[in-house]
Design a protein around this motif. Structure first.
Motif, short mmCIF file in Angstrom:
data_model
loop_
_atom_site.label_atom_id
_atom_site.label_comp_id
_atom_site.label_asym_id
_atom_site.label_seq_id
_atom_site.Cartn_x
_atom_site.Cartn_y
_atom_site.Cartn_z
N LEU A 94 22.59 103.34 11.15
CA LEU A 94 22.03 102.46 10.11
C LEU A 94 21.26 103.26 9.06
O LEU A 94 20.74 104.34 9.35
N SER A 95 21.17 102.69 7.87
CA SER A 95 20.34 103.30 6.83
C SER A 95 18.87 103.15 7.23
O SER A 95 18.51 102.28 8.02
N VAL A 96 18.04 104.02 6.67
CA VAL A 96 16.61 103.95 6.96
C VAL A 96 16.09 102.55 6.68
O VAL A 96 15.37 101.96 7.47
N TYR A 97 16.47 102.01 5.55
CA TYR A 97 15.94 100.71 5.17
C TYR A 97 16.32 99.62 6.18
O TYR A 97 15.50 98.79 6.55
N ASN A 98 17.58 99.66 6.64
CA ASN A 98 17.99 98.64 7.61
C ASN A 98 17.16 98.75 8.88
O ASN A 98 16.69 97.74 9.42
N ARG A 99 16.95 99.98 9.34
CA ARG A 99 16.15 100.15 10.56
C ARG A 99 14.71 99.69 10.37
O ARG A 99 14.11 99.11 11.25
N THR A 159 13.64 97.39 8.34
CA THR A 159 13.49 95.96 8.08
C THR A 159 13.53 95.21 9.40
O THR A 159 14.56 95.10 10.03
N LYS A 160 12.38 94.75 9.80
CA LYS A 160 12.31 93.97 11.04
C LYS A 160 12.60 92.52 10.70
O LYS A 160 12.34 92.08 9.59
N GLN A 185 10.52 91.99 -0.62
CA GLN A 185 11.64 92.43 0.21
C GLN A 185 12.68 93.21 -0.62
O GLN A 185 13.15 94.27 -0.21
N SER A 188 13.46 97.28 -0.35
CA SER A 188 14.78 97.77 0.04
C SER A 188 15.18 99.01 -0.75
O SER A 188 16.12 99.71 -0.40
N THR A 213 23.61 98.86 4.23
CA THR A 213 23.38 98.82 5.67
C THR A 213 23.52 100.20 6.33
O THR A 213 22.82 100.48 7.30
N PHE A 214 24.41 101.03 5.81
CA PHE A 214 24.72 102.27 6.53
C PHE A 214 24.34 103.57 5.81
O PHE A 214 24.21 104.60 6.45
N ASP A 245 22.31 106.39 3.74
CA ASP A 245 21.13 107.02 3.15
C ASP A 245 21.62 108.10 2.19
O ASP A 245 22.74 108.61 2.34
N MET A 269 20.57 92.41 5.39
CA MET A 269 20.54 93.02 4.06
C MET A 269 20.88 92.01 2.97
O MET A 269 20.36 92.08 1.86
#
Lengths: 403, 403
Positions: free
Chosen positions: A8-13, A15-16, A134, A138, B114-115, B117, B268
């Protein structure tokens, strides 16, 4: 399956699933009166006008309404918006100052994509609209919170923050405000503060994002000028939506700004969705052209005013009269803001409220600095007046227990 | 105004108005036969069915069709898609495997968000779909091009690239392919290559993005299995659109994948546009439920097949019969691909073609490694058969001059 976490991208991880979403799940139980949502009242949606307008679009434009369109938006809708903003706000715009978006959330996302690199500071209100926070987060924005009172942004606090950023050699990208009937607080920025904010934007050479989803939903009082109108330096981008003045289901909004800024935003929209639905744009254009908007807004405002009054009356009647309990008295919009004594944590109170069958949104969710634990957002557009009365009565009982 | 350059995000600054956009501007002049676009033929749009379906949505759902909806998509449309993909592709899906998007371009953007970086390598076809490249680039992806032939991706070349990335301790995120009637080349990946690609995804533990806008637009021949169907490891995400099989003007698409992946993508989408238009989703659901799709696709396929044949005939008749000139013979889709001898630069040839009143898209625009200078994309879905014949005749004359 691939290891999802590692891919996953940093942002996805980062984002809780937000507290607010988890809490909202609890509000869907039967019997609960929800003052938590933010939906417009569907009984006001102009279903039959919609039918007329859609049929008229198919008559007039036929297949052309169903083809791809320009990324910037269809000329028919832009022309109507130029007229509307001239009549209602006194703005002198050209079509080149307008970008049609897939509702205002896309407008906020586009602003993030256009201006923010990871760790760039931006200045936001305390509290501020979650959807904006949000979207900016992102792209890695660093949120700097600015204090507010019942007249909006506190300019001295803003200047303090801007000076500090300058000293730290940080490159602040913009100030994000919701000046009319703010979500969540219901507060409207005063004319004086607006004028000062525009001066500040010139002094500190900083862009202002004026997020304006509720401006037309004014029940009473006189509207201050739009920031866009006060600005003579092309430092303001304003973001609008059809969700509150027409219907949310079309996912339609627009933004206005200097032609060069609109070009940059438009370039980013290309990779987001190529263009906003031309069919939906023509529906909105036809709705505006048909002159349906003013009477529709009148209808909304009459209904929401009555609901807002019902909520103010219920708060006055049921809430304990003690130091530290207060609420905003919005002249429009969908929300008001309740402040409780500092020692009360509304997240704890929330679970008790759910037991008593009433729900709200905890205030801390709207604070980028995680303060505001003693506050909550109450929505009056969606519930009926009876629900509002009963809901506030239940809420007051819970508050009493926490005093 | 603020200094725009100094305030833009890195990505905005690095996104140049693409050569292709600049060239496309030239193709709008009167008298030019454009084989450059990628639009579906509007005379095939089912305008009257659309009218029926829209009225039926307003009858059935009334105001509920015009309210906000779930980020994941409306249950009615998801239920129809589960049925459709079972019937047409033999897929066993649950609603949780589906995310409705604001057309497939948003699907591609969501995959990027989502994926990816910044600097993450991804593997793409040579040539590849520009909209995909653009979306992934907007998150900073490093494009690694993989060679293709008339059966699709060359697996040995793919493995070479994957091994090299492993040696370099690079974290590749996914392989992006358009396996059916690829845009731009018109090539379909063979069944054997598909099976090999799935094996490769397991061996190298890598996600595959199957972008599938044209799969249903098959005029002849037998369809190989979808990658999604061949995959037993939940390593495939497939992206679809209603733009080619219904109408582009609704901006409606969907993606399918493992439930956990769909959840991450959905998270996302929240900040992109909250939800895709529920009104438009219900229109599509009603179109599917009404059983209109199969006969509509038949109509499209009959028309496009005839246009494709017209283009193949014209190429056969007018193009010089010399070594190095060849073209793909697609069994479906909207495009074919013309290769000229290596010494010819189609960007130079383009300006000459414009003088002769015919336009195409230069091939190099689709190559992430800036090769493919001797190629071009030709569209047969939008122009009439007469325009196709005359357009190819004009193009052949220009090509002769360059030999």
């Amino acid at each position: 399956m691939i290891n999802l976490v590692k891919n996953l991208s940093v942002y996805n991880r980062r984002t809780k699933s937000s507290v607010i979403r988890e809490l909202l799940k609890l509000t869907n139980q039967p019997g609960i009166i929800s003052l938590a949502g933010g939906l417009p009242a569907p009984d006001l949606f102009p279903v039959e006008t919609m039918r007329e307008v859609v049929n008229s679009v198919l008559d007039k434009y036929s297949a052309a309404a169903l083809q791809y369109g320009a990324t910037e938006g269809t000329p028919e809708l832009k022309a109507e918006l130029v007229k509307l903003l001239k009549e209602t706000e006194g703005l002198d715009l050209k079509p080149e100052n307008i970008l049609i978006t897939t509702a205002s959330q896309q407008g906020l996302d586009l602003i993030g994509k256009t201006f923010i690199d990871a760790s760039d500071p931006i200045l936001v209100e305390l509290p501020s609209y979650i959807g904006g926070l949000q979207a900016f987060k992102s792209y890695g924005a660093e949120m700097i919170g600015v204090k507010c009172d019942d007249d909006g942004l506190l300019l001295e606090n803003l200047e303090l923050k801007l000076q500090k950023l300058l000293e730290e050699e940080e490159h602040y990208k913009f100030i994000y405000v919701v000046p009319d009937f703010q979500n969540p607080s219901g507060v409207t920025m005063s004319q004086k503060r607006r004028e000062q904010l525009i001066k500040m934007s010139e002094k500190y050479d900083v862009l202002i994002i004026e997020d304006s989803p509720y401006r037309q939903i004014r029940f009473e009082g006189k509207a201050p000028d739009m920031l866009y109108k006060l600005d003579k330096s092309s430092n303001v981008i304003s973001v609008f939506t059809f969700s509150k003045i027409f219907v949310p289901g079309l996912r339609l909004g627009f933004m206005i700004g200097h032609e060069e800024i609109i070009k940059k935003l438009s370039k980013m929209k290309q990779s987001l969705d190529l263009c906003t639905s031309p069919f939906n744009q023509l529906i909105a254009a036809e709705f505006l052209k048909g002159g349906y908007l003013p009477s529709h807004i009148e209808k909304i405002n009459a209904s929401y005013k009555s609901k807002k009054d019902a909520m103010l009356n219920a708060l006055q009647e049921y809430m304990p009269k003690v130091e530290g309990i207060s609420w905003t008295k919005p002249e429009g919009g969908l929300f008001l803001w309740l402040r409780l004594p500092e020692h009360i944590d509304t997240e704890v109170l929330f679970y008790e409220a759910i037991k008593k069958q009433v729900a709200f949104v905890i205030g801390s969710a709207f604070y980028c600095d995680k303060t505001g634990n003693n506050t909550m957002r109450l929505n009056f557009s969606y519930p009926s007046e009876e629900q509002i009365d009963e809901g506030i009565k239940r809420l007051a009982l819970v508050v009493k227990k926490f005093l």
